[in-house]
Structures are given as C-alpha cells and as structure tokens.
Scaffold this motif. Structure first.
Motif, PDB file in Angstrom:
ATOM      1  N   ASN A  97       0.837  -1.203   0.000  1.00  0.00           N
ATOM      2  CA  ASN A  97       0.000   0.000   0.000  1.00  0.00           C
ATOM      3  C   ASN A  97       0.869   1.248   0.000  1.00  0.00           C
ATOM      4  O   ASN A  97       1.106   1.862   1.030  1.00  0.00           O
ATOM      5  CB  ASN A  97      -0.959   0.030   1.191  1.00  0.00           C
ATOM      6  N   TRP A  98       1.326   1.610  -1.202  1.00  0.00           N
ATOM      7  CA  TRP A  98       1.995   2.884  -1.405  1.00  0.00           C
ATOM      8  C   TRP A  98       1.040   3.880  -2.068  1.00  0.00           C
ATOM      9  O   TRP A  98       1.461   4.906  -2.574  1.00  0.00           O
ATOM     10  CB  TRP A  98       3.240   2.702  -2.278  1.00  0.00           C
TER      11      TRP A  98
ATOM     12  N   LYS B 296       9.764   3.378  -8.194  1.00  0.00           N
ATOM     13  CA  LYS B 296       9.273   3.487  -6.818  1.00  0.00           C
ATOM     14  C   LYS B 296       9.330   2.135  -6.117  1.00  0.00           C
ATOM     15  O   LYS B 296       9.675   2.047  -4.924  1.00  0.00           O
ATOM     16  CB  LYS B 296       7.839   4.023  -6.813  1.00  0.00           C
ATOM     17  N   HIS B 297       8.976   1.094  -6.848  1.00  0.00           N
ATOM     18  CA  HIS B 297       9.030  -0.237  -6.258  1.00  0.00           C
ATOM     19  C   HIS B 297      10.462  -0.600  -5.864  1.00  0.00           C
ATOM     20  O   HIS B 297      10.694  -1.148  -4.784  1.00  0.00           O
ATOM     21  CB  HIS B 297       8.490  -1.271  -7.242  1.00  0.00           C
TER      22      HIS B 297
ATOM     23  N   VAL C 106       4.221 -13.224 -12.644  1.00  0.00           N
ATOM     24  CA  VAL C 106       4.179 -11.789 -12.917  1.00  0.00           C
ATOM     25  C   VAL C 106       3.419 -11.047 -11.826  1.00  0.00           C
ATOM     26  O   VAL C 106       2.446 -11.541 -11.252  1.00  0.00           O
ATOM     27  CB  VAL C 106       3.549 -11.495 -14.296  1.00  0.00           C
ATOM     28  N   GLU C 107       3.880  -9.835 -11.582  1.00  0.00           N
ATOM     29  CA  GLU C 107       3.297  -8.948 -10.573  1.00  0.00           C
ATOM     30  C   GLU C 107       2.890  -7.660 -11.287  1.00  0.00           C
ATOM     31  O   GLU C 107       3.706  -7.049 -11.985  1.00  0.00           O
ATOM     32  CB  GLU C 107       4.342  -8.670  -9.489  1.00  0.00           C
ATOM     33  N   PHE C 108       1.642  -7.243 -11.128  1.00  0.00           N
ATOM     34  CA  PHE C 108       1.141  -6.090 -11.851  1.00  0.00           C
ATOM     35  C   PHE C 108       0.863  -4.873 -10.965  1.00  0.00           C
ATOM     36  O   PHE C 108       0.617  -3.787 -11.483  1.00  0.00           O
ATOM     37  CB  PHE C 108      -0.165  -6.452 -12.582  1.00  0.00           C
ATOM     38  N   SER C 109       0.846  -5.027  -9.657  1.00  0.00           N
ATOM     39  CA  SER C 109       0.464  -3.951  -8.754  1.00  0.00           C
ATOM     40  C   SER C 109       1.598  -3.690  -7.768  1.00  0.00           C
ATOM     41  O   SER C 109       1.945  -4.567  -6.976  1.00  0.00           O
ATOM     42  CB  SER C 109      -0.824  -4.335  -7.999  1.00  0.00           C
ATOM     43  N   TYR C 110       2.152  -2.480  -7.782  1.00  0.00           N
ATOM     44  CA  TYR C 110       3.333  -2.157  -6.973  1.00  0.00           C
ATOM     45  C   TYR C 110       3.567  -0.653  -7.061  1.00  0.00           C
ATOM     46  O   TYR C 110       3.054   0.037  -7.955  1.00  0.00           O
ATOM     47  CB  TYR C 110       4.564  -2.905  -7.519  1.00  0.00           C
ATOM     48  N   GLY C 111       4.346  -0.137  -6.146  1.00  0.00           N
ATOM     49  CA  GLY C 111       4.803   1.247  -6.222  1.00  0.00           C
ATOM     50  C   GLY C 111       3.713   2.292  -6.224  1.00  0.00           C
ATOM     51  O   GLY C 111       3.940   3.430  -6.652  1.00  0.00           O
ATOM     52  N   GLY C 112       2.507   1.948  -5.745  1.00  0.00           N
ATOM     53  CA  GLY C 112       1.410   2.906  -5.753  1.00  0.00           C
ATOM     54  C   GLY C 112       0.711   3.040  -7.090  1.00  0.00           C
ATOM     55  O   GLY C 112      -0.075   3.971  -7.293  1.00  0.00           O
TER      56      GLY C 112
END
Length: 375
Positions: free
Chosen positions: A14-15, A253-254, A327-333
């Motif tokens: 949660n950024w 950001k991540h 795969v990761e799609f949600s990160y860094g706000g």
C-alpha cells in the motif's frame, strides 16, 4: 510437453496516496480474481509483516478466502517464511487449504531476508537457515504422512496427527524462494522448484539457474529437473511510450521500496550467518548509486507492449530453455485501473503467443548442457 505456466503474484503493498488498507485490499483481491478469470495457471501471495511493503501476514489464510471465489487457478503461498512459524501450524493450515480447493494447491516456502521482520518476531537471523531446513523437512513429511513429529535442534514436536488429513503431498508441487546460490542449492536438495525474482539482466541469473539444475540432477537423478520460476514486475500497455512511462515511474518506486525494506544500503548482511552472499548485492547497489541501480532494475524486468514482452520471453527461452513465468502487476502505488489493464492485455495478447512459442521450442527437459553432454 506441458504448456508453459503463468502465475499471478499479489504483493499486497500500500503505497497508494489516497487508499486506506481496506481499499487497497479490495483492489488486490479484484486483481487475483481477474487473473483467475483470464486463465492464469496459479495465484500466489507473498508473506510480509509490519510494513506497507507487504500487508499479508498470513498468505494461506488469504488463499483460503480466494478458494471459493476462483475456479481453475492453483493457489500457492509464495512463500510461507518457515522460520517465523511453528511447522505444525503450517502443515495444519495447508491441509485445510486443500479442503477448500481440492486439487488446486501447491506449497511455496522461504526463509526471509528482512532484518526488521526477524526483529519483530524476536528471531535470530543467524539461525534462519538451520530453522528453515529443519522446519521444511517436518512440514513436507507431515503432508506426506498425515502426522508430524520432530526432535531437532529447534523443534521438539511429539507425534500428532494432522486433521483434517492432508489430501496430498508436495514432493511434486513444492516451490522454494531462491535469491542466492545457497538458497538455490537448498531448493534442489529439497526437490523443490527454484523461484527467483528478476533483479539483473537475465544473463546474470544464468549461473544460479545452472547451479540449481546441476544440483537437482545430482540429488534426484530419477527425476526431470523442473523449470525455474522467474518473477517479473510487469507493465503491459498498447502504447510503447506509455508503457515506458509507467515502468519508469512505478517500477522505480518499487525498487526504492525493495532497497528500503531489505536495507540493501547497509552492511549488516556480512555479519549474519547464511546471508553473507547478499552483501555482494548490497555493495553493488552502493557502488553503482541509487539512480543507476534503479535504471538497471527497471530495464531487467519484462515490460512494454505485448510484442516487446513476447520478444523478451523469446530471448529468455533461447538462453535458458523452459521456465515458469510469474508476474506482478500492482506495486509502487500504481493505480489499480492501470494494473487491471496490464493484466488483461497480458492475458489476451502475451500468454497465448508465448505458449505457442514455448510449444515449438522442442525443449522437453531442462537438464543443464554439461549434464546433457555426459548423457
């Protein structure tokens, strides 16, 4: 030959500037459900504590929630950090998960890297490798046999039954996080599939992958060497310039969050038993500087238009042979609408083409070249 596998990873960060934890959680759940609808083979979730870096302290409980909401995807804790748990409770919770999703479970395990999390659990990081090895064997045996017992250095466990009884063992469905060569060799010894996060250009990952393959073949000569799991932080967009903008904004950001959470700017790894190898990575980050390290990290991930992402997978297949793509799609706000668009486009345009490409490689096994030459 089986199809190339694609997994979706929840990191539960949660950024987001304007979302509370509940709204973030809803967005992450929606992504997992979309991945199931769009045909991803598996849904994974990390375990982290005490920080916005990852807010799923119990990924088996989370997957139990997803079980009745999903239809086809396997459910994989990615991973349970064994030194932070009682092995008995891990075996019990995995047995319960099997009843919520029969035939749709796999087990991921790791030993953790963040000093702040070890401190929060009042655990000595110097003991982590021994605790991991002892706990892993107990959990795997319990899920194979239906009972757990132990008389090791750390876990004195009288024999007790696991109820409900486990529906399956995990010798053929075990994933082990490996971010160092030592961890890759430990994965090989346990008979697990090596799961690693892309940090560098793929060429720099090859030596560890080959070490894992060679060790697995030596420990388990009667088994085929399983494909490694390669995890990317991904952006997929129709427009190449927008894909690049999103990648450099949110992947950067991540990366900052990774360096902060694991304290890669420090020198403490060299003094912690079993983590000395991580100091070399920390020193590389410091010597290159944060800006250059960010750029190198972003460029190492697989992002872009569908065609660009497919081409990068092609290059990896040519270099290392078959692998499992996580795969990761949600990160860094990143706003969830961007993450949802990436997931949808990736599923519709990337997965079918890469599977077609994979099926045409003609590479049935993943034995290292040196062993293949020896017959």
């Amino acid at each position: 030959m089986a199809e190339m596998e694609f997994g979706f990873l929840n990191s539960m960060q949660n950024w987001h500037e304007k979302l509370d934890d509940f709204a973030m959680w809803e967005g992450e759940v929606a992504l997992a459900l979309a991945a199931d609808r769009h045909g991803f083979d598996s849904l994974w979730c990390v375990e982290h504590h005490f920080d916005a870096y990852g807010m799923c302290p119990d990924n088996i409980q989370y997957l139990s929630y997803l079980a009745p909401l999903t239809k086809t995807a396997k459910l994989v804790p990615g991973a349970v950090i064994l030194p932070w748990h009682d092995p008995l409770r891990v075996a019990e919770k995995m047995a319960m998960l099997e009843y919520f999703a029969p035939g749709r479970t796999a087990l991921g395990i790791g030993r953790g890297l963040a000093r702040r999390e070890y401190l929060g659990f009042r655990q000595d990081m110097n003991e982590s490798r021994e605790r991991y090895a002892e706990a892993a064997r107990m959990v795997l045996d319990a899920l194979d046999n239906g009972f757990i017992e132990g008389n090791g250095k750390f876990y004195k466990q009288p024999r007790v039954d696991i109820r409900p009884k486990p529906l399956r063992g995990y010798s053929d469905a075990l994933y082990c996080v490996a971010m160092s060569e030592d961890s890759a060799l430990a994965a090989a010894e346990l008979g697990g599939r090596m799961m690693t996060f892309i940090q560098w250009p793929i060429e720099r990952h090859v030596p560890m992958i080959e070490s894992y393959r060679k060790a697995f073949a030596e420990f388990h000569p009667h088994l085929d060497v399983p494909e490694p799991v390669l995890t990317d932080v991904t952006v997929c967009h129709e427009d190449p310039e927008e894909a690049k903008r999103l990648a450099y904004e949110y992947l950067s950001k991540h990366y900052v969050s990774v360096v902060k959470h694991y304290e890669f700017a420090g020198d403490h790894f060299k003094d912690i038993k079993g983590y000395e190898g991580y100091q070399a990575a920390a020193d590389l980050i410091k010597s290159a500087g944060m800006e250059e390290s960010q750029k190198n990290y972003v460029e190492a991930q697989n992002w872009g238009t569908p065609a660009q992402i497919i081409e990068k997978y092609r290059e990896r297949l040519d270099l290392i042979g078959p692998f499992f793509a996580l795969v990761e799609f949600s990160y860094g706000g990143m706003p969830f609408e961007y993450a949802q668009n990436s997931l949808r486009l990736f599923a519709e345009k990337v997965i079918p083409e890469v599977r077609k490409m994979f099926s045409n490689t003609g590479k049935v096994t993943a034995r290292p070249a040196a062993l293949a030459e020896q017959g």
